[in-house]
Design an enzyme around this catalytic site. Structure first.
Site, short mmCIF file in Angstrom:
data_model
loop_
_atom_site.label_atom_id
_atom_site.label_comp_id
_atom_site.label_asym_id
_atom_site.label_seq_id
_atom_site.Cartn_x
_atom_site.Cartn_y
_atom_site.Cartn_z
N ASP A 10 65.06 40.31 10.99
CA ASP A 10 65.81 40.80 12.14
C ASP A 10 65.56 42.28 12.41
OD1 ASP A 10 69.04 40.84 10.38
OD2 ASP A 10 67.08 41.69 9.88
N GLU B 60 2.84 15.55 83.91
CA GLU B 60 1.81 16.15 83.06
C GLU B 60 0.52 16.42 83.82
OE1 GLU B 60 0.16 13.72 80.03
OE2 GLU B 60 0.42 11.87 81.13
N GLU C 49 73.31 50.40 3.11
CA GLU C 49 74.09 49.24 3.52
C GLU C 49 75.47 49.21 2.84
OE1 GLU C 49 73.40 44.59 2.86
OE2 GLU C 49 72.02 45.43 4.37
#
EC number: 3.2.1.183
Length: 807
Positions: free
Chosen positions: A602, A356, A673
């Site tokens: 059905d 330093e 039917e």
């Protein structure tokens, strides 16, 4: 954490406060520059000073720092100067050597004029960017000024934000600028760097002290929490239209979180980059909170797109600090480089060595950005692990040695040499000898010096009328057609039950309408036997489904008679199914199988099967007639099945086509039917057989086999005139019924289903041509291609509901 040197270095420590804690002996803890450590801890004391129990990550940092210092001791004092630089434009912990004999040779002006190698494509890309996004940039949804809040946490991000702030300040007709300062800007240990913001003539609207003293991870979390507590009041007062947040600091995460929760638009700078540490997690978390993104490289842009961010809200602009870096000119840099810049740990080491006292060195807390540029431009080499080394330094071609793995994921120019496991001084020394004093081509990976104008155009394009809610651009998910065990286990299926006049059938039906397995038994005559058999068959089928890797979603039941589908109750049935009135089918099945149960007539089920799997798919209006033991039907109107007010709609088998016709099972006379069902044909076949008028040459009926409709059809095919007459009469009766349906419902399609359909189709079409109005004579009449419409229709009730529930 309290003993001498028992400190934990965290990311960007040069921007944070330096915490000094005295132990019982009054000694001070200090920090030093070193290689990357994953997470907050990125540096510590040297190996000989580390206390017992130091964790491995910290030990790695200690070892590398110790070896770096050892390596530097072998170099002549005149050749190097250690310093710590700001993280952005002056990035974090970074040691550098400046070669005094090479001062003034790092301008790279020729390369900046266009004579660089790998960076040429980047410059061309940035030059074309304005044209590429012209449409987006010119859009603006408001006429008032855009109030922009820039929040800066440390000198590192300020070096990136300052060019943008200057740009905003030069256009007061478009923008109002609010500046919020927090974090290490307000810490004395880092030079109170908020003063440089004031020196740049920016008014600081708010100063927030948000750093909690401490050197562990908890202090960082507490700092984030403190910022979250203080920021709402500030944002409520400023009410910005947009907040600009930079980088990947924990302070920035607090800013982005606060703004997002307060419905403030966020512009994130430098998102999408990858460094290789915990910074990535913070950076990507801010990305997901931000509404707009400014990235520096093409790779970062692709990363943002891969993270599902909206491409229209991503701007590839380059790094704002490059606007200043690439315009820097040679100045009096000798006064700049005659200083020693370092952390307190490095200062302590140098004091021990007496360095330093050398006239070319002095310690400072902060390096202004202009001075930092001169250091970068004229350095002989840069050593450390800061992002500055792989980003800004490339603009000058300065050699860099990157220690550790902290920046290993970033894009770099050819000037960067990685020393990933810097555990010996030999590696560092060899890297120094290889790099020191070289001159590399200037890299413009991170920008071309025009980032700020692009960012300002981008800000002007923000439409405040657009919804604030972010939209993520998820990529389309490609359906995986390959088979593996997980895919098979997730196969969705339904359990379908068909209660006919003759047989009882149960099937496992997949989502695609494939019958995986089917079970058939004669339909018992009593209620108790019938219910018991249904439960038994369903339990067996459900057990078998597990073995077949089919996941049963529910049970669908198709039955003759009038049905209340909402309650799952057969209200009453015809004589074809005995003891079948007021029967609750849903409860016993649901209790036994623990599955949802659907029930319908059905004929309706046949129509639903055609709608999902058959020729009615996509048809808005069509009618299905099912020909079997009896005659049933279903009507689809505007894609929905019609049940009627008392669940008696589509009893098409009981349309009367003759006032003096044969008796029908419903108690009336002359119904379809009574002429065309399997029961009616069986009745006529028996009469012929009793009169010895049924059998013809090539035909026989075993004594133990009852005479039925199939024998009548066989006789007709073999030329029996009376059998042919009976079939023609039956087909005509069915055709007249279809004509009545056409005149009543006006469907676009009629589908004949069941075992007798193919024998009636041509007769029905003839009757339509002879009897129907001309406006309906062109209607399509087809034979169903479904093998088991009743079963598929029962399954469709389950699968349709499940599909709606999932999606």
């Amino acid at each position: 954490m309290g003993a001498q040197g028992d400190l934990c270095r965290r990311r960007g420590q040069v921007e944070r406060r330096v915490i000094e804690r005295r132990d019982s002996r009054g000694s001070r803890g200090v920090r030093l520059s070193g290689p990357a450590v994953q997470g907050p801890a990125r540096g510590a004391l040297s190996a000989e000073e580390a206390p017992e129990g130091t964790n491995p990550a910290r030990a790695t940092s200690q070892s590398v720092t110790h070896e770096l210092r050892a390596a530097l001791r072998h170099l002549p004092l005149r050749l190097w100067a250690l310093h710590r630089v700001p993280r952005v434009g002056a990035a974090g912990r970074l040691s550098r050597r400046v070669r005094h004999s090479d001062v003034g040779s790092r301008s790279c002006q020729a390369q900046r004029a266009g004579e660089w190698g790998p960076g040429r494509a980047e410059e061309l890309y940035f030059k074309e960017l304005s044209t590429k996004k012209k449409h987006v940039m010119e859009k603006n949804g408001t006429n008032r000024k855009l109030r922009v809040c820039v929040a800066t946490c440390n000198r590192a991000d300020y070096s990136k934000l300052a060019p943008i702030m200057f740009g905003i300040k030069t256009e007061p007709s478009f923008f109002e600028l609010d500046v919020v300062v927090l974090g290490s800007h307000l810490i004395d240990d880092y030079g109170n760097t908020y003063r440089m913001i004031e020196q740049d003539d920016f008014d600081i609207n708010t100063r927030l002290h948000t750093i909690v003293r401490g050197e562990d991870e908890a202090a960082m979390v507490e700092s984030v929490g403190l910022a979250l507590v203080k920021l709402p009041d500030v944002l409520n007062r400023l009410k910005p239209d947009i907040m600009i947040v930079h980088g990947d600091r924990f302070d920035a995460l607090a800013l982005a979180t606060s703004a997002a929760l307060m419905n403030i638009r966020i512009l994130h700078i430098e998102g999408g980059e990858v460094s290789g540490t915990i910074d990535d997690s913070i950076r990507h978390a801010i990305t997901k909170l931000a509404h707009y993104h400014v990235c520096c490289t093409r790779s970062a842009e692709q990363h943002l797109i891969s993270m599902c961010e909206d491409h229209d809200r991503i701007l590839l602009a380059g790094c704002p600090s490059y606007d200043k870096l690439l315009s820097a000119k040679n100045k009096d840099y000798m006064s700049v480089i005659r200083m020693w810049l370092g952390s307190k740990e490095m200062v302590r080491v140098m004091r021990k060595k007496g360095i330093e006292h050398h006239p070319n060195f002095r310690a400072v807390k902060h390096v202004p950005f202009d001075q930092f540029i001169q250091l970068v431009a004229h350095a002989g080499c840069m050593i450390g692990n800061s992002s500055c080394g792989v980003r800004e330094v490339g603009a000058f071609g300065t050699p860099v040695i990157n220690l550790g793995t902290r920046q290993i994921g970033r894009e770099t120019g050819e000037n960067v040499l990685h020393v990933r496991d810097a555990d010996t001084q030999d590696k560092i020394l060899q890297a120094l000898h290889l790099q020191f004093g070289k001159q590399y081509p200037c890299s413009k990976i991170y920008g071309d010096g025009n980032a700020v104008p692009r960012i300002l155009k981008f800000l002007k394009s923000i439409d405040l009328q657009e919804p604030l809610q972010k939209k993520f651009c998820f990529p389309p998910v490609k359906e995986n057609i390959s088979q593996d065990i997980d895919h098979i286990l997730e196969t969705l299926s339904a359990l379908a039950v068909d209660l006919g006049g003759t047989n009882l059938r149960v099937a496992i039906v997949s989502m695609k309408g494939e019958i995986v397995k089917k079970y058939t038994q004669f339909n018992p005559k009593t209620y108790e036997e019938r219910i018991s058999l249904i439960l038994q068959m369903c339990v067996e089928a459900a057990a078998e489904a597990v073995k077949l890797n089919c996941r049963i979603l529910g049970v669908g039941i198709s039955t003759g008679g009038r049905v209340n589908p909402q309650e799952g109750i057969v209200l009453h049935s015809t004589k074809l199914i005995q003891e079948w009135n007021s029967v609750d089918l849903r409860t016993p099945l649901s209790d036994t199988l623990h599955l949802p149960v659907w029930v319908d007539n059905d004929g309706n089920c046949a129509a639903m099967a055609e709608r999902k799997f058959g020729q009615g798919k996509g048809q808005e209006n069509f009618v299905t007639l099912i020909t079997g033991t009896g005659i049933g039907g279903g009507i689809i109107h505007q894609h929905e099945l019609i049940h009627g007010s008392s669940f008696c709609a589509a009893e098409l088998g009981h349309l009367v086509v003759s006032l003096d016709g044969p008796d029908c099972s419903c108690g009336s006379h002359g119904c379809i039917e009574a002429y065309a069902s399997g029961m009616a044909l069986q009745r006529e076949a028996k009469k012929l057989h009793d009169e010895d008028l049924l059998l013809v040459e090539g035909m026989s009926v075993p004594k133990d086999e009852p005479v039925g409709a199939l024998h009548l059809i066989q006789a007709a095919k073999l030329g029996n005139v009376k059998a042919q007459s009976i079939l023609r009469t039956a087909g005509t009766a069915l055709g007249l019924g279809v004509v009545n349906i056409l005149h009543t419902m006006n469907p676009s399609l009629v589908i004949l289903s069941g075992v007798l359909a193919s024998h009636y189709i041509h007769i029905v079409k003839d009757v339509i041509r002879q009897q129907a109005l001309s406006s309906v004579q062109d209607v399509d009449v087809v034979v169903s291609d479904l093998a088991d419409p009743a079963l598929l229709g029962a399954a469709s009730m389950v699968l349709d509901y499940t599909t709606r529930r999932i999606h």
